[in-house]
Scaffold this motif. Structure first.
Motif, mmCIF file in Angstrom:
data_model
loop_
_atom_site.group_PDB
_atom_site.id
_atom_site.type_symbol
_atom_site.label_atom_id
_atom_site.label_comp_id
_atom_site.label_asym_id
_atom_site.label_seq_id
_atom_site.Cartn_x
_atom_site.Cartn_y
_atom_site.Cartn_z
ATOM 1 N N LEU A 90 0.812 -1.218 0.000
ATOM 2 C CA LEU A 90 0.000 0.000 0.000
ATOM 3 C C LEU A 90 0.846 1.269 0.000
ATOM 4 O O LEU A 90 0.475 2.290 -0.556
ATOM 5 N N LEU A 91 2.007 1.157 0.656
ATOM 6 C CA LEU A 91 2.854 2.332 0.819
ATOM 7 C C LEU A 91 3.734 2.561 -0.398
ATOM 8 O O LEU A 91 3.969 3.682 -0.827
ATOM 9 N N LYS A 92 4.235 1.448 -0.943
ATOM 10 C CA LYS A 92 5.215 1.592 -2.025
ATOM 11 C C LYS A 92 4.780 0.898 -3.305
ATOM 12 O O LYS A 92 5.604 0.576 -4.156
ATOM 13 N N GLY A 93 3.482 0.666 -3.447
ATOM 14 C CA GLY A 93 2.998 0.007 -4.659
ATOM 15 C C GLY A 93 3.368 0.798 -5.900
ATOM 16 O O GLY A 93 3.585 2.006 -5.835
ATOM 17 N N PRO A 94 3.443 0.116 -7.045
ATOM 18 C CA PRO A 94 3.756 0.818 -8.287
ATOM 19 C C PRO A 94 2.649 1.832 -8.599
ATOM 20 O O PRO A 94 1.477 1.543 -8.364
ATOM 21 N N ASP A 95 3.024 2.995 -9.112
ATOM 22 C CA ASP A 95 2.040 4.027 -9.431
ATOM 23 C C ASP A 95 0.913 3.468 -10.267
ATOM 24 O O ASP A 95 1.178 2.655 -11.136
#
Ligand code: SF4
Lengths: 483, 200
Positions: A189-194
């Protein structure tokens, strides 16, 4: 001759809500009513069931904001299992629930703005009905539609990772939660792909708010003068007056901003609130006991919450809040269409809260549940996307439910929605004998501003196709139109 | 998108180029709109869906009465009042294929918990005896002509009209809905792996 006009959302056959407008012999609007035609009877049929079923069972009243029911029930049961009111849980317990809740508010507000309201803004409220819907948005403004779809998806993912399932999950249990958030889940959720990450969601929330503010600049008259009426405003707030959608004390202010319910404990909600039953609707009419039926009714939801709280505890939403407050010189905002503005400020707040919570290491802790001495009664209250939601349960020695009482958000807005319809009907129908297209559209827009979830109390996913009939005293149809 | 999903999409776009758009209608009877929400949970595939099918009467658009015969009708919720029965029959008349989507349509679901309890008791609890209706001294019950008649029981859809397909779940998994629709649109066999059909 007096006429009766009936407007049935989603036709005579499908709606769970419809509107009747009564005309007098001068062709002026005498009265109007928003009927809620659905009845479930859960207050009775949950009796005898084990109390721990409530969070998974009662949420099935509403698939649009199931998390709100899931958590309000869990909060009531926290009290029953001796885990206290709201603040008795372990940090991981409380924060996982908050994350779930902000995910829910985010996806629900996004759904309302992009899927329901943006067609009105993009194509005008008189726009061609064939394209004035989410499909039209997808075909003519693909970027915006993609944003809406992806933002909703993100909110649903937050819910899935906290509740186990996107719709009707099981994450909250009496006294806590049944899972924490793993590092991998957090990073998803924090670093998912754009675009599927918390930062992008904050950016897109700001963009949606800017979209609305631009629209406001060019349509100020419509947004500021449509269905405006004074009312009390009601919500929970944090003890220090901050906006808090998950937990707090009950507060109400009047149309001038004077406090009329002073931050009281919601375990005692039934000493402050009463509901009137009217024979023409299954939805009851709540009001503040002290002020009576006539003066005690109130608005709930995003607009009301921005009117009751003193500040918003997240920096970007706080800035937007200050701008919102300045528009009415610090006084309560009584303009129905400003619900949209308030809703988008809350969308931003929810995105900020989700990001903040995800960065909190408490979410990875293992002490999930608290239990204490069992009590027979518990009340759970929170701010659902559409407003204050009350759940009240009582149990017997066999752990069976003996009493259940729910006051759902849309019910709290019953009187204001009726008034908004009445204002609109008067503005468009007085002196006219024929139903105009403008009037039909306007009634639709007035109801939609409140984002009614007539499913827990029907909320058509998209528009409410309306059927209007004018009937005279002899029950003869003298005009009929549909859109 | 997983591998199998994009494979499906590829097959689908090829197929669709050679055929007419299928027409879909949806409605919610005595349901919670959760099944409709699960349709939305196909996420970005919704943009593909819009290109593949045409929507007729549905809460997601402005079409109120059927404007043509529809290929696929999707029903959420069972029947708890006279209005639900009317809509369901109206859908049967106007849809070639009718699907019961979710537990409520298939078995009555949560609302059917009231079956076996006299409806008067339910009304009494909600409007006369509840802790916050203190002032209902005149014993008012909702009974206006504008309100549809409540049925004594909540009925699953197939007890009222013929239903062609049943998609289980509360709500059914978004991938199940997608796979079923793709199969019906293309005329291919349904791809129903275990993870998609299982539910809590
Ligand atoms: S099956 Fe479940 S999700 Fe679908 S309408 Fe019924 S309760 Fe809601």
């Amino acid at each position: 001759m007096s006429n009766k006009i009936t407007i049935e959302p989603v036709t005579r056959v499908e709606g769970h809500g419809k509107v009747t407008i009564y005309m007098d012999d001068q062709n002026n609007v005498r009265d109007s009513r928003l009927h809620i035609v659905e009845f479930r009877g859960f207050e009775r049929f949950v009796q005898g069931r084990p109390y721990w079923e409530m969070p998974v069972l009662v949420q099935r009243l509403c698939g649009i904001c199931p998390v709100s029911h899931h958590l309000a029930a869990a909060k009531a049961l926290d009290v029953i299992v001796g885990a206290g009111t709201g603040d008795g849980l372990t940090p991981v317990g409380e924060k996982m629930r908050r994350l779930m809740h902000y995910g829910q508010v985010f996806q629900s507000h996004v759904l309302h703005f992009f899927h329901l309201s943006s067609p009105d803004f993009l194509f005008g409220i008189d726009g061609d009905p064939a394209i004035r819907n989410i499909i039209g948005v997808a075909m003519h403004h693909k970027d915006l539609a993609v944003q809406g779809v992806m933002m909703r998806k993100f909110g649903q993912e937050v819910i899935r990772l906290t509740a186990g399932k996107k719709i009707h999950g099981t994450g909250a249990i009496p006294g806590g939660i049944n899972k924490n958030l793993t590092i991998e889940e957090r990073d998803e959720l924090l670093k998912g792909p754009d675009p599927l990450n918390a930062d992008k969601m904050v950016d897109w929330s700001i963009a949606a708010l800017d979209f609305f503010k631009d629209y406001h600049k060019s349509h100020a008259k419509m947004l500021d003068e449509f269905a405006v009426f004074p009312s009390n405003h009601f919500s929970i707030v944090r003890k220090d007056g901050a906006m808090d959608l998950y937990h707090g004390v009950l507060r109400a202010v009047d149309a001038d901003g004077k406090k009329i319910l002073h931050d009281v404990d919601y375990q005692e909600y039934d000493s402050y609130i009463e509901e009137e039953v009217k024979n023409w609707s299954y939805m009851k009419f709540p009001y503040l006991k002290e002020y009576g039926k006539e003066k005690g009714w109130y608005r709930v939801g995003p607009l009301a919450r921005l009117n009751t709280c003193d500040f918003i505890p997240s920096p970007l939403a706080q800035k937007a809040f200050e701008e919102f407050k300045a528009y009415t010189n610090g006084k309560p905002n009584n303009m129905s269409l400003h619900y949209h503005w308030a809703r988008l400020i809350e969308t931003l707040h929810s995105a900020e809260m989700i990001r903040e919570l995800l960065n909190d290491p408490d979410l990875q802790k293992d002490d999930l549940v608290v239990k204490g001495k069992k009590l027979q009664k518990g009340v759970g209250v929170l701010e659902a996307p559409r407003g204050t939601l009350f759940h009240h349960y009582e149990i017997n020695d066999n752990d069976q439910i003996t009493l259940a009482n729910l006051i759902v958000s849309t019910t709290n807005n019953n009187e204001p929605m009726n008034l908004a319809v009445n204002h609109t009907a008067k503005a468009f129908m007085n002196g006219h004998t024929e139903i105009s297209e403008g009037m039909m559209n306007a009634v639709e827009v007035a109801i939609r501003a409140y984002d009614p979830c007539l499913s827990c109390a029907t909320h058509a996913l998209g528009k409410m196709p309306l059927e209007f009939t004018v009937i005279n005293q002899d029950n003869k149809i003298i005009d009929q139109k549909s859109k | 998108m997983t591998k199998s999903q994009s494979a499906v999409k590829l097959k689908l776009t090829r197929k669709i180029k050679t055929m007419n758009k299928k027409v879909i209608a949806t409605t919610s009877l005595a349901g919670c709109f959760g099944c409709h929400m699960s349709i939305l949970d196909i996420d970005e595939r919704i943009l593909d869906l819009i290109e593949l099918v045409e929507f007729n009467k549905s809460p997601i658009d402005d079409i109120k009465k059927f404007t043509k015969q529809v290929d696929i009708g999707i029903i959420e919720g069972g029947c708890c009042n006279s209005e639900n029965v009317e809509v369901l029959k109206y859908f049967r008349e106007n849809c070639n294929i009718l699907i019961s989507l979710g537990e409520c349509a298939i078995m009555g679901g949560l609302p059917a918990l009231r079956n076996g309890i006299p409806i008067e008791e339910c009304l009494k609890e909600a409007y006369l005896d509840g802790p916050t209706v203190g002032l209902n001294k005149e014993k008012i019950l909702p009974n206006d002509d504008e309100l549809p008649m409540l049925l004594d029981n909540v009925f699953p859809c197939h007890e009222v009209v013929k239903i062609d397909y049943f998609l289980p779940g509360c709500p059914p998994h978004a991938d199940l809905i997608w796979n079923a629709l793709v199969a019906l649109i293309t005329g291919n066999e349904m791809d129903l792996p275990y993870e998609v059909v299982k539910f809590d």
